[in-house]
Write a protein that holds these residues in place. Sequence first.
Motif, PDB file in Angstrom:
ATOM      1  N   GLN A  39       0.833  -1.326   0.152  1.00 49.35           N
ATOM      2  CA  GLN A  39      -0.096   0.081   0.186  1.00 49.35           C
ATOM      3  C   GLN A  39       0.906   1.238  -0.194  1.00 49.35           C
ATOM      4  O   GLN A  39       1.765   1.241   0.500  1.00 49.35           O
ATOM      5  CB  GLN A  39      -1.157   0.135   1.349  1.00 49.35           C
ATOM      6  CG  GLN A  39      -2.206  -0.487   0.867  1.00 49.35           C
ATOM      7  CD  GLN A  39      -3.235   0.160   0.186  1.00 49.35           C
ATOM      8  OE1 GLN A  39      -2.710   1.422  -0.396  1.00 49.35           O
ATOM      9  NE2 GLN A  39      -4.599  -0.308   0.004  1.00 49.35           N
ATOM     10  N   ILE A  78      -7.511  -3.040  -0.062  1.00 49.60           N
ATOM     11  CA  ILE A  78      -6.723  -3.065  -1.241  1.00 49.60           C
ATOM     12  C   ILE A  78      -7.034  -1.668  -1.973  1.00 49.60           C
ATOM     13  O   ILE A  78      -5.977  -1.169  -2.444  1.00 49.60           O
ATOM     14  CB  ILE A  78      -7.089  -4.224  -2.133  1.00 49.60           C
ATOM     15  CG1 ILE A  78      -6.609  -5.439  -1.496  1.00 49.60           C
ATOM     16  CG2 ILE A  78      -6.165  -4.025  -3.508  1.00 49.60           C
ATOM     17  CD1 ILE A  78      -7.188  -6.635  -2.092  1.00 49.60           C
ATOM     18  N   ASP A  79      -7.917  -1.033  -2.084  1.00 56.15           N
ATOM     19  CA  ASP A  79      -8.356   0.126  -2.468  1.00 56.15           C
ATOM     20  C   ASP A  79      -9.454   0.798  -1.695  1.00 56.15           C
ATOM     21  O   ASP A  79     -10.620   0.065  -1.477  1.00 56.15           O
ATOM     22  CB  ASP A  79      -8.963  -0.191  -4.026  1.00 56.15           C
ATOM     23  CG  ASP A  79      -9.300   1.336  -4.549  1.00 56.15           C
ATOM     24  OD1 ASP A  79      -8.253   2.095  -4.992  1.00 56.15           O
ATOM     25  OD2 ASP A  79     -10.687   1.433  -4.828  1.00 56.15           O
ATOM     26  N   PHE A 111      -3.944  -4.548  -6.118  1.00 59.29           N
ATOM     27  CA  PHE A 111      -3.769  -3.015  -5.878  1.00 59.29           C
ATOM     28  C   PHE A 111      -2.935  -2.549  -6.799  1.00 59.29           C
ATOM     29  O   PHE A 111      -3.480  -1.280  -7.358  1.00 59.29           O
ATOM     30  CB  PHE A 111      -2.600  -2.896  -4.721  1.00 59.29           C
ATOM     31  CG  PHE A 111      -2.313  -1.608  -4.460  1.00 59.29           C
ATOM     32  CD1 PHE A 111      -3.161  -0.465  -3.829  1.00 59.29           C
ATOM     33  CD2 PHE A 111      -0.986  -1.148  -4.995  1.00 59.29           C
ATOM     34  CE1 PHE A 111      -2.601   0.642  -3.652  1.00 59.29           C
ATOM     35  CE2 PHE A 111      -0.504   0.192  -4.768  1.00 59.29           C
ATOM     36  CZ  PHE A 111      -1.443   1.155  -3.916  1.00 59.29           C
TER      37      PHE A 111
END
Length: 290
Positions: A39, A78-79, A111
């Motif tokens: 991330q 992830i988003d 991602f």
Amino acid sequence: MMRSIDVSKLKRPANVNPGPAPMLQWIRIEHLVVDDSYQRDLKAGNWKAIQRIADGFRWSRFSPVFVAPVEGGRFAVIDGQHRTHAAAICGFAEVPCQVVQMSLEEQAASFAAVNGLVTKVTLQQIFKAALTAGENWAVECDRICRDAGSRLMTYLATTDAKKPGEIYAIALIRSYQERGKGQLVTFALKSLRDSEGGQDAVMWSNDVLKALLSAVVDRPWLHKQNVNLAGFLDRFDIFAAIDRAEDFARQKRRQGHVGISRWDIAAAEIGEGLDKAFPQRIALPKAEVA
């Protein structure tokens, strides 16, 4: 106008392997985690974006957060970490999530795919949506241009398809609108529209507008004195000024000077021409009565 989902022009992939089907559910924010192995870090710009989302928070603008189950009954984001942080700021305990089973490697790949392969939204598309939604900045920018007999465009066009009066420099117009310079921009655009050169689409390019508006906005007395700016534009060679500015900026960069803007240089030359053609008239002080 409504459009149906039509994929008749595309081919079905030879092999479709979508993986586990996603589940939609509300998840408590305290159970969501961010894996720093893939991330992005939250820097100053990210926190500003989060604050903007929070300041205008509405569920109608909130798409489900994309997550994957991890150990300990938690879910890796992830988003959607910006949206999740904004929801937490607003005091919400849960957010809607799209849950997909995947390994750590698949999380990192997802991602990259979500953030790297997404279709980029153009400024024109953002402006169109904001105008439809009645957002003040979009309505005002549209009015600034329409009052000048021009049009701020909601779609991109090829160079050959562009017409006189069509403006694609949305960020430029918005910057002046936010500074309260809309009336001066309208004056400059209307003068360009009334000029002979303004009948050519090339005069409405971002290059010309950036230099011209900068010069005019810095001289508000032009509008107050109602000068014949259209006539000036027919006499003054803006393209030559832009070319000279580019040559000068390029020369300075070769000498090691950074931060030289050809737009500022071109605007300065246009401004000098305006100052000579229309000297600012300063009102004389009133005589005192004895």
